[in-house]
Motif scaffolding. Sequence first.
Motif, PDB file in Angstrom:
ATOM      1  N   TRP A 145      29.934  35.387  50.780  1.00 33.70           N
ATOM      2  CA  TRP A 145      30.808  36.377  50.152  1.00 33.70           C
ATOM      3  C   TRP A 145      30.836  36.202  48.637  1.00 33.70           C
ATOM      4  O   TRP A 145      31.076  37.166  47.902  1.00 33.70           O
ATOM      5  CB  TRP A 145      32.217  36.269  50.724  1.00 33.70           C
ATOM      6  CG  TRP A 145      32.925  34.984  50.381  1.00 33.70           C
ATOM      7  CD1 TRP A 145      32.917  33.824  51.087  1.00 33.70           C
ATOM      8  CD2 TRP A 145      33.739  34.748  49.222  1.00 33.70           C
ATOM      9  NE1 TRP A 145      33.666  32.860  50.465  1.00 33.70           N
ATOM     10  CE2 TRP A 145      34.192  33.408  49.304  1.00 33.70           C
ATOM     11  CE3 TRP A 145      34.128  35.517  48.131  1.00 33.70           C
ATOM     12  CZ2 TRP A 145      35.011  32.828  48.346  1.00 33.70           C
ATOM     13  CZ3 TRP A 145      34.947  34.949  47.173  1.00 33.70           C
ATOM     14  CH2 TRP A 145      35.381  33.623  47.282  1.00 33.70           C
ATOM     15  N   LEU A 146      30.559  34.987  48.157  1.00 33.18           N
ATOM     16  CA  LEU A 146      30.496  34.764  46.717  1.00 33.18           C
ATOM     17  C   LEU A 146      29.322  35.521  46.088  1.00 33.18           C
ATOM     18  O   LEU A 146      29.413  35.993  44.949  1.00 33.18           O
ATOM     19  CB  LEU A 146      30.377  33.268  46.424  1.00 33.18           C
ATOM     20  CG  LEU A 146      31.651  32.440  46.624  1.00 33.18           C
ATOM     21  CD1 LEU A 146      31.348  30.959  46.461  1.00 33.18           C
ATOM     22  CD2 LEU A 146      32.738  32.884  45.648  1.00 33.18           C
ATOM     23  N   THR A 147      28.219  35.634  46.840  1.00 30.31           N
ATOM     24  CA  THR A 147      27.079  36.404  46.350  1.00 30.31           C
ATOM     25  C   THR A 147      27.472  37.873  46.194  1.00 30.31           C
ATOM     26  O   THR A 147      27.172  38.508  45.173  1.00 30.31           O
ATOM     27  CB  THR A 147      25.892  36.289  47.315  1.00 30.31           C
ATOM     28  OG1 THR A 147      25.610  34.908  47.562  1.00 30.31           O
ATOM     29  CG2 THR A 147      24.651  36.951  46.730  1.00 30.31           C
ATOM     30  N   ALA A 148      28.170  38.402  47.202  1.00 33.94           N
ATOM     31  CA  ALA A 148      28.623  39.798  47.132  1.00 33.94           C
ATOM     32  C   ALA A 148      29.608  39.994  45.988  1.00 33.94           C
ATOM     33  O   ALA A 148      29.566  41.016  45.282  1.00 33.94           O
ATOM     34  CB  ALA A 148      29.261  40.200  48.461  1.00 33.94           C
ATOM     35  N   ALA A 149      30.488  39.018  45.770  1.00 33.63           N
ATOM     36  CA  ALA A 149      31.449  39.115  44.669  1.00 33.63           C
ATOM     37  C   ALA A 149      30.716  39.122  43.330  1.00 33.63           C
ATOM     38  O   ALA A 149      31.082  39.874  42.408  1.00 33.63           O
ATOM     39  CB  ALA A 149      32.436  37.952  44.725  1.00 33.63           C
ATOM     40  N   GLY A 150      29.671  38.313  43.220  1.00 36.04           N
ATOM     41  CA  GLY A 150      28.877  38.290  41.991  1.00 36.04           C
ATOM     42  C   GLY A 150      28.204  39.627  41.728  1.00 36.04           C
ATOM     43  O   GLY A 150      28.152  40.089  40.584  1.00 36.04           O
ATOM     44  N   VAL A 151      27.689  40.254  42.788  1.00 32.93           N
ATOM     45  CA  VAL A 151      27.066  41.578  42.652  1.00 32.93           C
ATOM     46  C   VAL A 151      28.084  42.583  42.118  1.00 32.93           C
ATOM     47  O   VAL A 151      27.793  43.378  41.213  1.00 32.93           O
ATOM     48  CB  VAL A 151      26.499  42.054  44.001  1.00 32.93           C
ATOM     49  CG1 VAL A 151      26.048  43.505  43.911  1.00 32.93           C
ATOM     50  CG2 VAL A 151      25.334  41.175  44.434  1.00 32.93           C
ATOM     51  N   ALA A 152      29.299  42.557  42.671  1.00 28.84           N
ATOM     52  CA  ALA A 152      30.333  43.505  42.257  1.00 28.84           C
ATOM     53  C   ALA A 152      30.709  43.309  40.790  1.00 28.84           C
ATOM     54  O   ALA A 152      30.854  44.279  40.029  1.00 28.84           O
ATOM     55  CB  ALA A 152      31.569  43.350  43.147  1.00 28.84           C
ATOM     56  N   VAL A 153      30.846  42.051  40.373  1.00 26.39           N
ATOM     57  CA  VAL A 153      31.219  41.770  38.980  1.00 26.39           C
ATOM     58  C   VAL A 153      30.125  42.239  38.024  1.00 26.39           C
ATOM     59  O   VAL A 153      30.394  42.899  37.010  1.00 26.39           O
ATOM     60  CB  VAL A 153      31.490  40.263  38.792  1.00 26.39           C
ATOM     61  CG1 VAL A 153      31.630  39.921  37.311  1.00 26.39           C
ATOM     62  CG2 VAL A 153      32.748  39.850  39.545  1.00 26.39           C
ATOM     63  N   LEU A 154      28.875  41.931  38.345  1.00 28.88           N
ATOM     64  CA  LEU A 154      27.765  42.310  37.467  1.00 28.88           C
ATOM     65  C   LEU A 154      27.588  43.824  37.419  1.00 28.88           C
ATOM     66  O   LEU A 154      27.251  44.382  36.373  1.00 28.88           O
ATOM     67  CB  LEU A 154      26.475  41.634  37.929  1.00 28.88           C
ATOM     68  CG  LEU A 154      26.439  40.112  37.777  1.00 28.88           C
ATOM     69  CD1 LEU A 154      25.148  39.547  38.348  1.00 28.88           C
ATOM     70  CD2 LEU A 154      26.594  39.707  36.319  1.00 28.88           C
ATOM     71  N   ALA A 155      27.821  44.500  38.549  1.00 26.43           N
ATOM     72  CA  ALA A 155      27.726  45.964  38.557  1.00 26.43           C
ATOM     73  C   ALA A 155      28.784  46.577  37.633  1.00 26.43           C
ATOM     74  O   ALA A 155      28.519  47.533  36.897  1.00 26.43           O
ATOM     75  CB  ALA A 155      27.889  46.494  39.977  1.00 26.43           C
ATOM     76  N   ALA A 156      29.995  46.006  37.670  1.00 23.13           N
ATOM     77  CA  ALA A 156      31.061  46.519  36.814  1.00 23.13           C
ATOM     78  C   ALA A 156      30.768  46.282  35.333  1.00 23.13           C
ATOM     79  O   ALA A 156      31.242  47.027  34.472  1.00 23.13           O
ATOM     80  CB  ALA A 156      32.386  45.853  37.184  1.00 23.13           C
ATOM     81  N   LEU A 157      29.957  45.263  35.031  1.00 24.46           N
ATOM     82  CA  LEU A 157      29.655  44.913  33.648  1.00 24.46           C
ATOM     83  C   LEU A 157      28.317  45.478  33.177  1.00 24.46           C
ATOM     84  O   LEU A 157      27.820  45.076  32.121  1.00 24.46           O
ATOM     85  CB  LEU A 157      29.642  43.383  33.491  1.00 24.46           C
ATOM     86  CG  LEU A 157      30.981  42.669  33.684  1.00 24.46           C
ATOM     87  CD1 LEU A 157      30.788  41.158  33.668  1.00 24.46           C
ATOM     88  CD2 LEU A 157      31.978  43.087  32.606  1.00 24.46           C
TER      89      LEU A 157
END
Length: 263
Positions: A145-157
């Motif tokens: 789930w940390l990988t998915a969270a990283g994807v979400a953060v990078l997409a927002a940025l």
Amino acid sequence: MLESQVPLLIVLLCMGTVAKVITVRSGGEPGALARLGPAVLVPGRMQVPALLVCAGGEVVLAAGLLLTTHPFFRWGTVAFFALSTYVLLELRRRRPDAGCGCFGEVSSAPVGLRSIGRTVTLTGMAGVSVWAPVAGWQAFTQPSWLTAAGVAVLAALSPEIEELIDRVRYRAPCEQRRGPAESVTLSRLRSSGTWRAHQGELTSAEPYDSWRELCWRFFAFRNRDQDDVVFAVYLSGRRPAVRMAVVSGEDSGSLPEYTPVSA
């Protein structure tokens, strides 16, 4: 858990490599390379080599992360993203009209806080991944789930996502697209922090001149010293970049080429 962000680092490094090579091979619009990332900070004849060296470094780091756990590649990735953060800060200070070039021509929007925040985040991800016990190829088989969270953060940025959506909709780069109405752009200017910071210096809230160059619309005002105050608003993105320059009244018989001095 330490290895959860390694797949993201590898994918982004590979995407950066491919995008830069495509940008160099396609050539883009005249002068396009002079507005992208590391190419901005080097002489004209060195712009293509600068992008290719950057792309080469990315692919080497990606391969090292994928295949090994060697500290050279782990710390090299930390150094790469930390240096990228410094370069973006320099671009924002010295050439606020230039894009980061992180993913080639699609990263042509002026460097903003999101792009800088992304490289800071990637530096942190790379730092955490230094002590990951497995190679990247193994981390790909163990997503969390940390990988998915990283994807979400990078997409927002990532402002490039908005640019890609615009290109799919309009099938043309920003400078070739029809921009928003002048009144809409002026409203965006007046809602910006740059406008609020300098509004009190102006003699009128209405511009005495306006024009477009490439992806920017310029609005000219006068301040109490009868100097020209020129605001530039980027024509793409939900929160467009706004830049400001002051031209001395002694030199303003005709406005010179815009040189931004404030964000």
